[in-house]
Design a protein around this motif. Structure first.
Motif, mmCIF file in Angstrom:
data_model
loop_
_atom_site.group_PDB
_atom_site.id
_atom_site.type_symbol
_atom_site.label_atom_id
_atom_site.label_comp_id
_atom_site.label_asym_id
_atom_site.label_seq_id
_atom_site.Cartn_x
_atom_site.Cartn_y
_atom_site.Cartn_z
ATOM 1 N N ASN A 166 0.822 -1.213 0.000
ATOM 2 C CA ASN A 166 0.000 0.000 0.000
ATOM 3 C C ASN A 166 0.855 1.262 0.000
ATOM 4 O O ASN A 166 0.622 2.196 0.762
ATOM 5 C CB ASN A 166 -0.970 0.008 1.185
ATOM 6 C CG ASN A 166 -2.072 1.038 1.014
ATOM 7 O OD1 ASN A 166 -2.479 1.354 -0.103
ATOM 8 N ND2 ASN A 166 -2.560 1.574 2.119
ATOM 9 N N LEU A 167 1.846 1.287 -0.892
ATOM 10 C CA LEU A 167 2.691 2.459 -1.077
ATOM 11 C C LEU A 167 2.248 3.224 -2.316
ATOM 12 O O LEU A 167 1.744 2.650 -3.271
ATOM 13 C CB LEU A 167 4.158 2.056 -1.251
ATOM 14 C CG LEU A 167 5.042 2.034 -0.005
ATOM 15 C CD1 LEU A 167 4.539 0.996 0.981
ATOM 16 C CD2 LEU A 167 6.502 1.757 -0.380
ATOM 17 N N ARG A 168 2.473 4.524 -2.299
ATOM 18 C CA ARG A 168 2.276 5.366 -3.472
ATOM 19 C C ARG A 168 3.636 5.610 -4.138
ATOM 20 O O ARG A 168 4.692 5.415 -3.527
ATOM 21 C CB ARG A 168 1.636 6.696 -3.085
ATOM 22 C CG ARG A 168 0.304 6.589 -2.350
ATOM 23 C CD ARG A 168 -0.851 6.263 -3.281
ATOM 24 N NE ARG A 168 -0.934 4.861 -3.609
ATOM 25 C CZ ARG A 168 -1.532 3.931 -2.846
ATOM 26 N NH1 ARG A 168 -2.096 4.264 -1.702
ATOM 27 N NH2 ARG A 168 -1.562 2.667 -3.235
ATOM 28 N N VAL A 169 3.591 6.084 -5.398
ATOM 29 C CA VAL A 169 4.829 6.238 -6.157
ATOM 30 C C VAL A 169 4.758 7.461 -7.062
ATOM 31 O O VAL A 169 3.702 7.800 -7.597
ATOM 32 C CB VAL A 169 5.120 4.964 -6.986
ATOM 33 C CG1 VAL A 169 4.016 4.700 -8.007
ATOM 34 C CG2 VAL A 169 6.479 5.036 -7.670
ATOM 35 N N LEU A 170 5.901 8.117 -7.224
ATOM 36 C CA LEU A 170 6.094 9.199 -8.195
ATOM 37 C C LEU A 170 7.229 8.801 -9.125
ATOM 38 O O LEU A 170 8.291 8.359 -8.663
ATOM 39 C CB LEU A 170 6.445 10.511 -7.489
ATOM 40 C CG LEU A 170 5.404 11.098 -6.544
ATOM 41 C CD1 LEU A 170 5.990 12.294 -5.800
ATOM 42 C CD2 LEU A 170 4.142 11.499 -7.292
ATOM 43 N N GLU A 171 7.022 8.996 -10.428
ATOM 44 C CA GLU A 171 8.027 8.638 -11.426
ATOM 45 C C GLU A 171 8.288 9.832 -12.342
ATOM 46 O O GLU A 171 7.493 10.764 -12.409
ATOM 47 C CB GLU A 171 7.545 7.436 -12.241
ATOM 48 C CG GLU A 171 7.369 6.182 -11.392
ATOM 49 C CD GLU A 171 6.637 5.057 -12.096
ATOM 50 O OE1 GLU A 171 6.919 3.881 -11.783
ATOM 51 O OE2 GLU A 171 5.770 5.336 -12.966
ATOM 52 N N ASN A 172 9.433 9.775 -13.029
ATOM 53 C CA ASN A 172 9.821 10.820 -13.996
ATOM 54 C C ASN A 172 10.066 12.174 -13.342
ATOM 55 O O ASN A 172 9.804 13.224 -13.943
ATOM 56 C CB ASN A 172 8.766 10.978 -15.097
ATOM 57 C CG ASN A 172 9.061 10.139 -16.321
ATOM 58 O OD1 ASN A 172 10.182 9.683 -16.524
ATOM 59 N ND2 ASN A 172 8.046 9.935 -17.144
#
Length: 207
Positions: A166-172
């Motif tokens: 249940n983790l969120r993620v940011l990419e780029n």
């Protein structure tokens, strides 16, 4: 005096995308003239172009879309950790030097300069590193490459860790000018019904 770091790349038709993804394009639907009081534009693009937040729906059926995710993870204390030139995967040993008192948000700078063209040999997260961060109370991870999984991955092991934990993620992201240390992160996704991801205007603010 508070300083802001804009960690979002400019989105344009030249923005690098995964092969087969929908590029950014813009067209004018109205132009300022004696007959029209405004300029109006319309855009088409994959929500994975530029800095973005993947929703759980991206890697799991019947999971929340970007309109349904809790926003708490995208706003608050954050640590930027440098692992520049670490190779194909961010491993636990690349982050241990900054382990003490981790906040709930961790962004990893892998690149000396973020790629401005598509490069399939980008750095991703090792699945065990995602689990290690979650065990230390981290709720959101991010990085300055297109994905937490390698471009050739079919199993998306690190994305599946995000789902399981249940983790969120940011990419780029663009972390070229950001030193190691602690900041405030502000990177809210748009409330897009049914979408698998959302663009974000990600910024870091000095504490």
């Amino acid at each position: 005096m508070t300083r802001l770091w804009d960690i979002s790349p400019t989105v344009s038709p030249a923005s690098p995308i995964f092969p087969g993804d929908e590029p950014f394009s813009l067209r004018w639907t109205a132009r300022l003239s004696p007959e029209c009081p405004v300029n109006l534009s319309a855009i088409t693009m994959s929500p994975h172009v530029g800095a973005h937040a993947d929703a759980p729906l991206h890697y799991g059926n019947d999971q929340p879309s970007t309109a349904e995710v809790d926003l708490q993870a995208y706003l608050g204390p954050c640590r930027v950790i440098h692992a520049i030139g670490c190779g194909p995967l961010i491993k636990i040993e690349h982050l241990q030097h900054a382990e003490a008192n981790l906040p709930e948000r961790v962004l990893v700078r892998c690149c000396e300069r973020a790629d401005e063209t598509w490069n399939p040999d980008f750095t991703a997260y090792a699945p065990e590193t995602v689990e290690w961060l979650a065990a230390r109370g981290v709720k959101l991870i991010g990085l300055d490459t297109p994905s937490v999984d390698p471009a050739t991955s079919k199993s998306l092991d690190s994305h599946q860790q995000l789902l399981r934990l249940n983790l969120r993620v940011l990419e780029n992201l663009v972390l070229d000018e950001v030193p190691e240390g602690d900041f405030e992160l502000i990177a809210l996704p748009l409330k897009l019904a049914g979408a698998c991801a959302s663009p974000v205007r990600a910024v870091l603010r000095s504490l």
